[in-house]
Write a protein that holds these residues in place. Structure first.
Motif, PDB file in Angstrom:
ATOM      1  N   GLU A   1      22.171  51.015   0.521  1.00  0.00           N
ATOM      2  CA  GLU A   1      23.538  51.162   0.811  1.00  0.00           C
ATOM      3  C   GLU A   1      23.902  51.712   2.095  1.00  0.00           C
ATOM      4  O   GLU A   1      25.095  51.484   2.697  1.00  0.00           O
ATOM      5  N   ARG A   2      23.224  52.700   2.483  1.00  0.00           N
ATOM      6  CA  ARG A   2      23.367  53.379   3.828  1.00  0.00           C
ATOM      7  C   ARG A   2      21.903  54.046   4.427  1.00  0.00           C
ATOM      8  O   ARG A   2      20.879  54.210   3.721  1.00  0.00           O
ATOM      9  N   ILE A   3      22.306  54.053   5.753  1.00  0.00           N
ATOM     10  CA  ILE A   3      20.985  54.980   6.426  1.00  0.00           C
ATOM     11  C   ILE A   3      21.747  56.157   7.187  1.00  0.00           C
ATOM     12  O   ILE A   3      22.664  56.012   7.841  1.00  0.00           O
ATOM     13  N   ILE A   4      21.053  57.047   6.925  1.00  0.00           N
ATOM     14  CA  ILE A   4      21.485  58.615   7.501  1.00  0.00           C
ATOM     15  C   ILE A   4      20.175  59.201   8.193  1.00  0.00           C
ATOM     16  O   ILE A   4      19.317  59.428   7.919  1.00  0.00           O
ATOM     17  N   SER A   5      20.638  59.339   9.522  1.00  0.00           N
ATOM     18  CA  SER A   5      19.297  59.778  10.377  1.00  0.00           C
ATOM     19  C   SER A   5      19.985  60.998  11.261  1.00  0.00           C
ATOM     20  O   SER A   5      21.379  61.011  11.564  1.00  0.00           O
ATOM     21  N   THR A   6      18.934  62.039  11.662  1.00  0.00           N
ATOM     22  CA  THR A   6      19.697  63.167  12.278  1.00  0.00           C
ATOM     23  C   THR A   6      18.416  63.490  13.237  1.00  0.00           C
ATOM     24  O   THR A   6      17.234  63.185  13.032  1.00  0.00           O
ATOM     25  N   CYS A   7      18.882  64.121  14.245  1.00  0.00           N
ATOM     26  CA  CYS A   7      18.018  64.583  15.450  1.00  0.00           C
ATOM     27  C   CYS A   7      18.802  65.525  16.177  1.00  0.00           C
ATOM     28  O   CYS A   7      19.922  65.910  15.953  1.00  0.00           O
ATOM     29  N   ASP A   8      18.003  66.162  17.276  1.00  0.00           N
ATOM     30  CA  ASP A   8      18.710  67.358  17.909  1.00  0.00           C
ATOM     31  C   ASP A   8      18.612  66.797  19.640  1.00  0.00           C
ATOM     32  O   ASP A   8      19.589  67.211  19.987  1.00  0.00           O
ATOM     33  N   ARG A   9      17.658  66.033  19.719  1.00  0.00           N
ATOM     34  CA  ARG A   9      17.612  65.729  21.089  1.00  0.00           C
ATOM     35  C   ARG A   9      17.605  63.917  21.224  1.00  0.00           C
ATOM     36  O   ARG A   9      17.391  63.712  20.154  1.00  0.00           O
ATOM     37  N   GLU A  10      18.109  63.455  22.314  1.00  0.00           N
ATOM     38  CA  GLU A  10      18.172  61.993  22.557  1.00  0.00           C
ATOM     39  C   GLU A  10      16.892  61.573  22.283  1.00  0.00           C
ATOM     40  O   GLU A  10      15.876  62.075  22.944  1.00  0.00           O
TER      41      GLU A  10
ATOM     42  N   VAL B   1      25.782  50.399   6.526  1.00  0.00           N
ATOM     43  CA  VAL B   1      26.110  51.448   7.542  1.00  0.00           C
ATOM     44  C   VAL B   1      25.160  52.545   7.884  1.00  0.00           C
ATOM     45  O   VAL B   1      24.297  52.858   7.112  1.00  0.00           O
ATOM     46  N   TRP B   2      24.996  52.774   9.288  1.00  0.00           N
ATOM     47  CA  TRP B   2      23.933  53.818   9.809  1.00  0.00           C
ATOM     48  C   TRP B   2      24.788  54.686  10.453  1.00  0.00           C
ATOM     49  O   TRP B   2      25.660  54.459  11.322  1.00  0.00           O
ATOM     50  N   VAL B   3      24.493  56.209   9.951  1.00  0.00           N
ATOM     51  CA  VAL B   3      25.161  57.128  10.554  1.00  0.00           C
ATOM     52  C   VAL B   3      24.158  58.106  11.384  1.00  0.00           C
ATOM     53  O   VAL B   3      23.042  58.377  10.481  1.00  0.00           O
ATOM     54  N   HIS B   4      24.224  58.213  12.515  1.00  0.00           N
ATOM     55  CA  HIS B   4      23.059  58.891  13.253  1.00  0.00           C
ATOM     56  C   HIS B   4      23.986  60.369  13.932  1.00  0.00           C
ATOM     57  O   HIS B   4      24.974  60.418  14.536  1.00  0.00           O
ATOM     58  N   LEU B   5      23.514  61.383  13.412  1.00  0.00           N
ATOM     59  CA  LEU B   5      24.162  62.615  13.505  1.00  0.00           C
ATOM     60  C   LEU B   5      23.161  63.686  14.392  1.00  0.00           C
ATOM     61  O   LEU B   5      21.931  63.653  14.477  1.00  0.00           O
ATOM     62  N   ARG B   6      23.759  64.577  14.871  1.00  0.00           N
ATOM     63  CA  ARG B   6      23.272  65.792  15.652  1.00  0.00           C
ATOM     64  C   ARG B   6      23.306  67.099  14.717  1.00  0.00           C
ATOM     65  O   ARG B   6      24.238  67.530  14.611  1.00  0.00           O
ATOM     66  N   TYR B   7      22.077  67.227  14.158  1.00  0.00           N
ATOM     67  CA  TYR B   7      22.086  67.844  12.787  1.00  0.00           C
ATOM     68  C   TYR B   7      22.235  69.372  13.082  1.00  0.00           C
ATOM     69  O   TYR B   7      22.841  69.930  12.159  1.00  0.00           O
ATOM     70  N   ARG B   8      22.245  70.026  14.296  1.00  0.00           N
ATOM     71  CA  ARG B   8      22.785  71.399  14.546  1.00  0.00           C
ATOM     72  C   ARG B   8      24.495  71.593  14.577  1.00  0.00           C
ATOM     73  O   ARG B   8      24.807  72.614  14.585  1.00  0.00           O
TER      74      ARG B   8
END
Length: 321
Positions: free
Chosen positions: A107-116, A35-42
């Protein structure tokens, strides 16, 4: 997605290409697929999810850091990546690069960013269409490849813009040209600031004996690294060309200024003796020769014209004109 969850996608397994809700994500098991979860870290809920995801403090701090520099860090069985991509958001400067932070293991991928980031969006669309990466290594390769390609495209646009500026310098159309060249140099400096560290991050991924990348994926990453190195070389050459163009512009402007000053100097040299004579004969005291003769003014003008003719002849003789 909402509440800071931008993407929550399954990369392989029976549900490959599907999107998970936050509730489904909390109960997801690694055996069901990567699973890949992409988040807006703010976002508050996204930060809470990262902090409760079972990662170490070093890993969570890296995912939630505001200021990042491209790097690659081996973290246990996974890898921490901080990368930068061209900013293609509306009303934004492309060289103001967007940061993405990634923790990835088998097992997983977690990524974060603030802008697209458009490259992230491209990868997500491929996954939902069933044509995207299915392993962690494949995901890293897909993202790095798109980030690098967009850098190359942006550098190509800078080269085209510089070629136009060079043509304007040659043609003499230098209006506002100094500002344009300075802006282009600023863009190259801002872009170069992150390209070097990003190259080092790719090199470190290749050098480390991590199990996330298999043989073919390492070959692809090496090719991506080579493309990034070539783009850095192109950017350095672009910066040098901009410096030469600016020097040529300064040289042309200095030459034009010198020509104007030279012309003014010649005019001053011509009128200096004329001004001396007219000033001498213009004093209001007795004894001025020719004051009582009607032909005196015409004679004086003839003398001035003759003096100018003698000066012009001397200037031509000494090749000052």
């Amino acid at each position: 997605m909402h509440d800071g969850f931008i993407y929550s996608l399954v990369l392989n397994g029976p549900k490959a290409g599907s999107s998970l809700s936050p509730e489904e994500l909390d109960t997801w098991e690694p055996k069901n697929g990567l699973v890949w979860v992409h988040l807006r870290y703010r976002h508050k809920k996204a930060r809470h999810w990262v902090l409760s995801s079972g990662l170490t403090k070093v890993e969570t701090d890296a995912l939630l850091a505001q200021d990042t520099r491209p790097r690659a860090v081996i973290a246990g069985n996974g890898v921490l990546l901080a990368l930068r991509g061209i900013n293609l958001n509306p009303d934004s400067a492309p060289e103001d690069m967007v940061a993405i932070r990634i923790y990835a293991d088998n097992e997983r991928i977690i990524s974060t960013c603030d802008r697209e980031l458009v490259s992230v969006k491209d990868v997500a669309e491929l996954i939902t269409e069933g044509a995207g990466p299915s392993t962690t290594g494949d995901f890293i390769i897909a993202l790095c490849d798109r980030l690098t390609n967009r850098k190359i495209e942006f550098i190509d646009t800078l080269e085209e813009h510089l070629s136009e500026l060079e043509e304007q310098v040659v043609s003499g159309n230098v209006k506002d040209l100094r500002t344009d060249i300075a802006e282009l140099r600023r863009k190259t400096v801002a872009l170069r600031r992150y390209l070097g560290p990003q190259k080092e991050a790719y090199v470190k991924l290749l050098a480390e004996p991590i199990t996330l990348l298999n043989g073919p994926e390492r070959l692809k990453l090496r090719e991506i690294t080579d493309k990034l190195i070539r783009s850095i070389e192109d950017l350095d050459a672009l910066r040098d060309r901009a410096n030469v163009t600016q020097e040529e512009l300064v040289s042309q402007q200095s030459e034009q200024l010198n020509k104007r000053l030279y012309f003014l100097s010649l005019v001053s040299a011509i009128f200096l003796p004329l001004g001396f004579l007219t000033g001498l004969l213009g004093v209001n005291i007795g004894g001025i020769p020719g004051a009582d003769n009607t032909w005196a003014f015409a004679s004086f003008c003839a003398i001035l014209i003759g003096l100018v003719a003698i000066q012009m002849a001397l200037f031509y003789r000494f090749k000052w004109l």
